[in-house]
Scaffold this motif. Structure first.
Motif, PDB file in Angstrom:
ATOM      1  N   LEU A 137      10.466 -38.608  -0.205  1.00  0.00           N
ATOM      2  CA  LEU A 137       9.608 -39.005   0.908  1.00  0.00           C
ATOM      3  C   LEU A 137       9.456 -40.517   0.989  1.00  0.00           C
ATOM      4  O   LEU A 137       9.123 -41.174   0.011  1.00  0.00           O
ATOM      5  N   THR A 143       4.658 -39.814   9.108  1.00  0.00           N
ATOM      6  CA  THR A 143       4.393 -38.947   7.952  1.00  0.00           C
ATOM      7  C   THR A 143       3.069 -38.216   8.126  1.00  0.00           C
ATOM      8  O   THR A 143       2.038 -38.828   8.442  1.00  0.00           O
ATOM      9  N   THR A 144       3.089 -36.910   7.916  1.00  0.00           N
ATOM     10  CA  THR A 144       1.861 -36.123   8.032  1.00  0.00           C
ATOM     11  C   THR A 144       1.213 -35.953   6.653  1.00  0.00           C
ATOM     12  O   THR A 144       1.853 -36.132   5.606  1.00  0.00           O
ATOM     13  N   GLU A 147       3.102 -33.296   4.686  1.00  0.00           N
ATOM     14  CA  GLU A 147       4.327 -33.788   4.040  1.00  0.00           C
ATOM     15  C   GLU A 147       4.001 -34.600   2.789  1.00  0.00           C
ATOM     16  O   GLU A 147       4.660 -34.471   1.745  1.00  0.00           O
ATOM     17  N   LYS A 150       2.768 -32.199  -0.030  1.00  0.00           N
ATOM     18  CA  LYS A 150       3.869 -31.454  -0.653  1.00  0.00           C
ATOM     19  C   LYS A 150       4.668 -32.353  -1.596  1.00  0.00           C
ATOM     20  O   LYS A 150       5.066 -31.932  -2.694  1.00  0.00           O
ATOM     21  N   ALA A 151       4.901 -33.597  -1.187  1.00  0.00           N
ATOM     22  CA  ALA A 151       5.652 -34.522  -2.031  1.00  0.00           C
ATOM     23  C   ALA A 151       4.916 -34.802  -3.333  1.00  0.00           C
ATOM     24  O   ALA A 151       5.525 -34.852  -4.410  1.00  0.00           O
ATOM     25  N   LYS A 194      -1.305 -28.908   2.332  1.00  0.00           N
ATOM     26  CA  LYS A 194       0.088 -28.784   2.778  1.00  0.00           C
ATOM     27  C   LYS A 194       0.221 -28.298   4.217  1.00  0.00           C
ATOM     28  O   LYS A 194       1.289 -28.427   4.824  1.00  0.00           O
ATOM     29  N   THR A 197      -1.360 -31.240   9.770  1.00  0.00           N
ATOM     30  CA  THR A 197      -0.395 -31.955  10.611  1.00  0.00           C
ATOM     31  C   THR A 197      -0.919 -33.337  11.033  1.00  0.00           C
ATOM     32  O   THR A 197      -0.274 -34.024  11.833  1.00  0.00           O
ATOM     33  N   LYS A 199      -1.625 -37.225  11.015  1.00  0.00           N
ATOM     34  CA  LYS A 199      -0.814 -38.357  10.579  1.00  0.00           C
ATOM     35  C   LYS A 199      -1.537 -39.074   9.431  1.00  0.00           C
ATOM     36  O   LYS A 199      -2.703 -39.419   9.535  1.00  0.00           O
TER      37      LYS A 199
END
Length: 321
Positions: A137, A143-144, A147, A150-151, A194, A197, A199
């Motif tokens: 990432l 980038t949300t 995301e 999860k990274a 996770k 959505t 930003k």
């Protein structure tokens, strides 16, 4: 001191400059001392001149410190803990004019104390990186939070969904009129969700939530400041935190931590007035053995602050204000 009779014989307590107390069935009146002793020893002046900045930093951070000290006693407040952990840390000296003018120096004090593993950092200033791996990432405007979450969880065993990452920032500013330094406090956080959505940069400070070389890193702002990342978790209704210290990126800090800064500050409060044969026992902790006898230890270091010893050269005869 005088012994009283008559109607006021049963008086107790204070009235103005007089104090009344009962002694052997009689009422004794005495006058309160009008002169307050202020010996201004080196130890007392060092404590006095560095105390103000700790308190100013606490006042700016207080809304952000709840649950910052995981194992504090029920009788301890956030104030008690912040002062306790920072009293023997970095020493910032403010003179009386600066203290009276509301000065505050952004200093690398301890921010939190807890059981989660500390976030380790490397580099300096805008180049500071954390040990939080992000895998492939690269954080950008698109980038949300999902995301990012999860990274973090996929690449770091110490992080779970539902955990929080916070970024604290204390900027160093200077009043253009009075030239007295002051601090600006801010913080932002991200809960590792996770499914979100949103930003990332719309809800969190870009300076604390950027990426570099595959890890979470500081952004490109290199202004005078101290900053820190904190990992926290809700575990069965109890907040767990990582132990963190502010990272120093304040170019004016050395001006307030030197011996010259201390001397200037001490002089503004009347200077140091040590009496050679009077023990300066302000550093003695409660419960210390005070009956060491004539064979007790001393010292010969010239610093005079490491304990009950020191050498003396007697000479050769010649919040924005």
């Amino acid at each position: 001191m005088a012994i009283l009779n008559g109607l006021i014989q049963k008086m107790k307590g204070s009235a103005g400059q007089l104090t009344f107390k009962s002694l052997n069935g009689q009422t004794v009146v005495s006058e309160k001392p009008t002169k307050v002793s202020n010996p201004r020893t080196d130890m007392q002046q060092r404590q006095r001149t560095r105390w103000t900045n700790i308190i100013r930093m606490y006042k700016g951070l207080v809304p952000l410190l709840r649950n910052a000290f995981e194992n504090k006693l029920a009788t301890q407040s956030d104030y008690n803990m912040f002062v306790k952990v920072n009293n023997q840390g970095v020493r910032v000296y403010l003179n009386k004019q600066e203290a009276d003018g509301g000065a505050c120096i952004a200093a690398p004090y301890q921010l939190t104390q807890g059981s989660l593993p500390s976030i380790v950092t490397s580099g300096e200033g805008a180049g500071t990186k954390t040990d939080i791996k992000l895998g492939a990432l690269t954080i950008s405007t698109s980038t949300t939070v999902g995301e990012f979450a999860k990274a973090v969880v996929d690449n770091n065993a110490d992080y779970n969904y539902g955990d929080q990452l916070s970024f604290y920032l204390v900027r160093q500013l200077i009043n253009a009129t009075t030239e007295i330094p002051y601090c600006q406090f801010s913080a932002s956080y991200v809960v590792l969700d996770k499914a979100s959505t949103a930003k990332l940069w719309e809800i969190a400070d870009k300076q604390g939530f950027s990426s570099a070389s595959g890890v979470l890193a500081h952004g490109d702002d290199d202004s005078d400041a101290v900053f820190a990342w904190v990992h926290s978790r809700n575990a069965s209704g109890k907040t767990k935190v990582s132990t963190q210290f502010f990272i120093d990126n304040n170019s004016i800090l050395p001006n307030y931590t030197s011996e010259e800064a201390y001397t200037n500050a001490a002089n503004s409060y009347g200077g140091v007035n040590n009496v050679f044969l009077r023990p300066d026992n302000s550093f003695v902790s409660a419960g210390s053995d005070t009956n060491a006898g004539a064979g007790g230890s001393g010292g010969s270091s010239s610093g005079g602050e490491s304990g009950g010893g020191g050498s003396v050269d007697s000479g050769s005869g010649d919040l924005e204000p």
